[in-house]
Design an enzyme around this catalytic site. Structure first.
Site, PDB file in Angstrom:
ATOM      1  N   ALA A  35     -17.598  19.386  21.022  1.00 40.17           N
ATOM      2  CA  ALA A  35     -18.027  17.973  21.386  1.00 40.17           C
ATOM      3  C   ALA A  35     -17.638  17.450  22.729  1.00 40.17           C
ATOM      4  O   ALA A  35     -18.377  16.324  23.126  1.00 40.17           O
ATOM      5  CB  ALA A  35     -17.516  17.155  20.360  1.00 40.17           C
ATOM      6  N   GLU A  38     -22.872  27.477  30.041  1.00 43.88           N
ATOM      7  CA  GLU A  38     -22.536  26.611  29.097  1.00 43.88           C
ATOM      8  C   GLU A  38     -23.196  27.589  27.749  1.00 43.88           C
ATOM      9  O   GLU A  38     -24.401  27.936  27.713  1.00 43.88           O
ATOM     10  CB  GLU A  38     -23.278  25.383  29.359  1.00 43.88           C
ATOM     11  CG  GLU A  38     -22.986  24.341  28.214  1.00 43.88           C
ATOM     12  CD  GLU A  38     -23.668  23.173  28.473  1.00 43.88           C
ATOM     13  OE1 GLU A  38     -24.117  23.109  29.911  1.00 43.88           O
ATOM     14  OE2 GLU A  38     -23.931  22.299  27.640  1.00 43.88           O
ATOM     15  N   ARG A  45     -30.853  18.701  17.307  1.00 45.83           N
ATOM     16  CA  ARG A  45     -29.994  17.863  16.496  1.00 45.83           C
ATOM     17  C   ARG A  45     -29.715  16.451  16.710  1.00 45.83           C
ATOM     18  O   ARG A  45     -30.838  15.923  17.374  1.00 45.83           O
ATOM     19  CB  ARG A  45     -28.351  18.712  16.501  1.00 45.83           C
ATOM     20  CG  ARG A  45     -28.594  20.049  15.940  1.00 45.83           C
ATOM     21  CD  ARG A  45     -27.368  20.755  16.102  1.00 45.83           C
ATOM     22  NE  ARG A  45     -26.395  20.151  15.048  1.00 45.83           N
ATOM     23  CZ  ARG A  45     -24.910  20.296  15.109  1.00 45.83           C
ATOM     24  NH1 ARG A  45     -24.416  20.994  16.081  1.00 45.83           N
ATOM     25  NH2 ARG A  45     -24.183  19.761  14.172  1.00 45.83           N
ATOM     26  N   TYR A  91     -23.283  26.683  12.028  1.00 43.09           N
ATOM     27  CA  TYR A  91     -22.634  27.698  12.603  1.00 43.09           C
ATOM     28  C   TYR A  91     -22.532  28.891  12.525  1.00 43.09           C
ATOM     29  O   TYR A  91     -21.873  29.770  13.280  1.00 43.09           O
ATOM     30  CB  TYR A  91     -21.194  26.997  13.360  1.00 43.09           C
ATOM     31  CG  TYR A  91     -21.491  25.527  13.975  1.00 43.09           C
ATOM     32  CD1 TYR A  91     -21.840  25.474  15.174  1.00 43.09           C
ATOM     33  CD2 TYR A  91     -20.845  24.533  13.160  1.00 43.09           C
ATOM     34  CE1 TYR A  91     -22.065  24.170  15.714  1.00 43.09           C
ATOM     35  CE2 TYR A  91     -20.915  23.015  13.793  1.00 43.09           C
ATOM     36  CZ  TYR A  91     -21.458  22.996  15.093  1.00 43.09           C
ATOM     37  OH  TYR A  91     -21.499  21.914  15.742  1.00 43.09           O
ATOM     38  N   HIS A 106     -23.795  26.956  23.505  1.00 41.53           N
ATOM     39  CA  HIS A 106     -23.931  26.302  22.246  1.00 41.53           C
ATOM     40  C   HIS A 106     -24.359  27.156  21.128  1.00 41.53           C
ATOM     41  O   HIS A 106     -25.583  27.934  21.227  1.00 41.53           O
ATOM     42  CB  HIS A 106     -24.580  25.219  22.152  1.00 41.53           C
ATOM     43  CG  HIS A 106     -23.844  24.167  23.401  1.00 41.53           C
ATOM     44  ND1 HIS A 106     -22.771  23.342  23.061  1.00 41.53           N
ATOM     45  CD2 HIS A 106     -24.424  23.829  24.565  1.00 41.53           C
ATOM     46  CE1 HIS A 106     -22.605  22.762  24.415  1.00 41.53           C
ATOM     47  NE2 HIS A 106     -23.589  22.921  25.131  1.00 41.53           N
ATOM     48  N   SER A 165     -25.348  26.217  18.275  1.00 41.87           N
ATOM     49  CA  SER A 165     -26.694  25.691  17.485  1.00 41.87           C
ATOM     50  C   SER A 165     -27.428  25.035  18.689  1.00 41.87           C
ATOM     51  O   SER A 165     -27.064  25.082  19.870  1.00 41.87           O
ATOM     52  CB  SER A 165     -26.145  24.430  16.710  1.00 41.87           C
ATOM     53  OG  SER A 165     -25.381  23.396  17.714  1.00 41.87           O
ATOM     54  N   ASN A 198     -17.971  27.102  25.603  1.00 38.97           N
ATOM     55  CA  ASN A 198     -18.444  26.508  24.643  1.00 38.97           C
ATOM     56  C   ASN A 198     -17.584  25.056  24.525  1.00 38.97           C
ATOM     57  O   ASN A 198     -16.366  25.222  23.926  1.00 38.97           O
ATOM     58  CB  ASN A 198     -18.532  26.964  23.247  1.00 38.97           C
ATOM     59  CG  ASN A 198     -19.245  26.217  22.130  1.00 38.97           C
ATOM     60  OD1 ASN A 198     -19.603  24.991  22.385  1.00 38.97           O
ATOM     61  ND2 ASN A 198     -19.788  26.774  21.189  1.00 38.97           N
ATOM     62  N   PRO A 247     -12.950  22.175  21.203  1.00 33.20           N
ATOM     63  CA  PRO A 247     -12.764  21.459  19.723  1.00 33.20           C
ATOM     64  C   PRO A 247     -13.421  21.883  18.746  1.00 33.20           C
ATOM     65  O   PRO A 247     -14.377  21.965  18.759  1.00 33.20           O
ATOM     66  CB  PRO A 247     -12.508  19.941  20.050  1.00 33.20           C
ATOM     67  CG  PRO A 247     -13.615  19.785  21.283  1.00 33.20           C
ATOM     68  CD  PRO A 247     -13.480  21.034  22.069  1.00 33.20           C
ATOM     69  N   ASN A 248     -12.630  22.302  17.621  1.00 33.46           N
ATOM     70  CA  ASN A 248     -13.140  22.500  16.345  1.00 33.46           C
ATOM     71  C   ASN A 248     -13.636  24.025  16.126  1.00 33.46           C
ATOM     72  O   ASN A 248     -14.184  24.426  15.129  1.00 33.46           O
ATOM     73  CB  ASN A 248     -14.203  21.404  15.840  1.00 33.46           C
ATOM     74  CG  ASN A 248     -13.478  20.124  15.638  1.00 33.46           C
ATOM     75  OD1 ASN A 248     -12.516  19.738  15.159  1.00 33.46           O
ATOM     76  ND2 ASN A 248     -14.157  19.331  16.417  1.00 33.46           N
ATOM     77  N   HIS A 296     -20.516  16.543  25.300  1.00 29.01           N
ATOM     78  CA  HIS A 296     -21.226  15.197  25.331  1.00 29.01           C
ATOM     79  C   HIS A 296     -20.494  14.029  25.622  1.00 29.01           C
ATOM     80  O   HIS A 296     -20.877  12.902  25.746  1.00 29.01           O
ATOM     81  CB  HIS A 296     -22.034  14.964  23.782  1.00 29.01           C
ATOM     82  CG  HIS A 296     -22.423  16.200  23.315  1.00 29.01           C
ATOM     83  ND1 HIS A 296     -23.513  16.928  23.718  1.00 29.01           N
ATOM     84  CD2 HIS A 296     -21.739  16.883  22.099  1.00 29.01           C
ATOM     85  CE1 HIS A 296     -23.592  17.869  22.858  1.00 29.01           C
ATOM     86  NE2 HIS A 296     -22.704  17.868  21.967  1.00 29.01           N
ATOM     87  N   ARG A 315     -16.333  26.111   8.921  1.00 24.33           N
ATOM     88  CA  ARG A 315     -17.002  24.776   9.543  1.00 24.33           C
ATOM     89  C   ARG A 315     -18.564  24.758   9.177  1.00 24.33           C
ATOM     90  O   ARG A 315     -18.931  25.786  10.171  1.00 24.33           O
ATOM     91  CB  ARG A 315     -16.516  24.444  10.961  1.00 24.33           C
ATOM     92  CG  ARG A 315     -17.292  23.314  11.719  1.00 24.33           C
ATOM     93  CD  ARG A 315     -16.874  23.399  13.089  1.00 24.33           C
ATOM     94  NE  ARG A 315     -17.496  22.373  13.709  1.00 24.33           N
ATOM     95  CZ  ARG A 315     -17.876  22.144  15.062  1.00 24.33           C
ATOM     96  NH1 ARG A 315     -17.611  23.310  15.580  1.00 24.33           N
ATOM     97  NH2 ARG A 315     -18.189  21.284  15.620  1.00 24.33           N
ATOM     98  N   ASP A 336     -15.643  17.438  35.687  1.00 26.29           N
ATOM     99  CA  ASP A 336     -14.928  17.442  37.056  1.00 26.29           C
ATOM    100  C   ASP A 336     -14.326  18.621  37.165  1.00 26.29           C
ATOM    101  O   ASP A 336     -13.941  19.172  38.571  1.00 26.29           O
ATOM    102  CB  ASP A 336     -14.131  16.262  37.294  1.00 26.29           C
ATOM    103  CG  ASP A 336     -15.073  14.881  37.484  1.00 26.29           C
ATOM    104  OD1 ASP A 336     -16.269  14.942  37.683  1.00 26.29           O
ATOM    105  OD2 ASP A 336     -14.533  13.855  37.457  1.00 26.29           O
ATOM    106  N   ARG A 365     -25.912  14.592  20.830  1.00 27.00           N
ATOM    107  CA  ARG A 365     -25.794  15.820  21.271  1.00 27.00           C
ATOM    108  C   ARG A 365     -26.949  16.393  22.381  1.00 27.00           C
ATOM    109  O   ARG A 365     -26.938  17.442  23.008  1.00 27.00           O
ATOM    110  CB  ARG A 365     -26.055  17.002  20.325  1.00 27.00           C
ATOM    111  CG  ARG A 365     -24.888  16.906  18.996  1.00 27.00           C
ATOM    112  CD  ARG A 365     -24.951  17.776  17.943  1.00 27.00           C
ATOM    113  NE  ARG A 365     -24.454  17.299  16.996  1.00 27.00           N
ATOM    114  CZ  ARG A 365     -23.005  17.426  16.640  1.00 27.00           C
ATOM    115  NH1 ARG A 365     -22.164  17.830  17.466  1.00 27.00           N
ATOM    116  NH2 ARG A 365     -22.604  16.552  15.282  1.00 27.00           N
TER     117      ARG A 365
HETATM  118  C1  DQA Z   1     -21.630  22.985  19.824  1.00 27.87           C
HETATM  119  C2  DQA Z   1     -22.559  21.912  19.609  1.00 27.87           C
HETATM  120  C3  DQA Z   1     -21.479  20.683  19.797  1.00 27.87           C
HETATM  121  O1  DQA Z   1     -22.561  19.366  19.675  1.00 27.87           O
HETATM  122  C4  DQA Z   1     -20.627  20.432  18.660  1.00 27.87           C
HETATM  123  O2  DQA Z   1     -19.807  19.155  18.862  1.00 27.87           O
HETATM  124  C5  DQA Z   1     -19.729  21.513  18.532  1.00 27.87           C
HETATM  125  C6  DQA Z   1     -20.483  23.034  18.764  1.00 27.87           C
HETATM  126  C7  DQA Z   1     -22.118  24.448  19.260  1.00 27.87           C
HETATM  127  O3  DQA Z   1     -21.698  25.469  19.753  1.00 27.87           O
HETATM  128  O4  DQA Z   1     -23.381  24.485  18.946  1.00 27.87           O
HETATM  129  O5  DQA Z   1     -18.563  21.613  18.461  1.00 27.87           O
HETATM  130  O6  DQA Z   1     -21.018  23.241  21.200  1.00 27.87           O
END
Ligand code: DQA
Length: 145
Positions: free
Chosen positions: A78, A99, A108, A24, A101, A103, A75, A11-12, A81, A19, A88, A112
């Site tokens: 959110a 995995e 942070r 990011y 990320h 950031s 990635n 998401p996002n 977390h 953003r 699962d 997170r």
């Molecule tokens: C993220 C870090 C997450 O905490 C955050 O909710 C994101 C992006 C990152 O790529 O740093 O949406 O996964």
């Protein structure tokens, strides 16, 4: 053995570039996906990129990856977390997962710092910006040789 690597963004992450650029960066999701495709070509495997803001959709893609793809770079945004369901689904897929990320989540907010995904991930890359996706693909290139 399949030579497909799935690159999944949660998401996002469709908002990359717009953003919170101080967190990011300025690259868009299209830029990141293009970089992943190029990296796949260089390594001789097929990269499939998908992004969704809908958890059920993400879980469906992960189920469909079982037995079909050699690796997942995710990635989870959110959901990292919050989502036992995503944990699962990845466990059920039995696909080696990295995995990523953008950031450094450990630098942070405290919420997170915990990841449900890390429990099943082969490894975690955080804080290297969008280069983290390339690092993950380079690692798969090594693993799959
Ligand atoms: C993220 C870090 C997450 O905490 C955050 O909710 C994101 C992006 C990152 O790529 O740093 O949406 O996964």
């Amino acid at each position: 053995m399949s030579s497909i690597i799935l690159v999944l963004n949660g998401p996002n992450l469709n908002m990359l570039g717009l953003r919170e650029p101080t967190v990011y960066g300025h690259e868009t999701l299209a830029d990141v996906e293009q970089m992943c495709q190029r990296s796949g070509q260089a390594h001789g495997f097929t990269v499939e990129c998908q992004q969704t803001n809908h958890e059920g959709q993400m879980i469906d893609w992960i189920h469909q990856a079982r037995g079909r793809v050699a690796g997942i770079v995710i990635n989870p945004g959110a959901w990292t977390h919050t989502s036992v369901a995503l944990h699962d689904a990845l466990a059920a897929s039995e696909v080696p997962t990295l995995e990523v990320h953008i950031s450094n989540v450990h630098k942070r907010e405290a919420f997170r710092h915990h990841s449900y995904i890390s429990l099943i991930a082969v490894g975690v890359i955080a804080g290297f910006g969008t280069h983290g996706y390339k690092l993950a693909l380079d690692h798969f290139a090594k693993l799959l040789k």
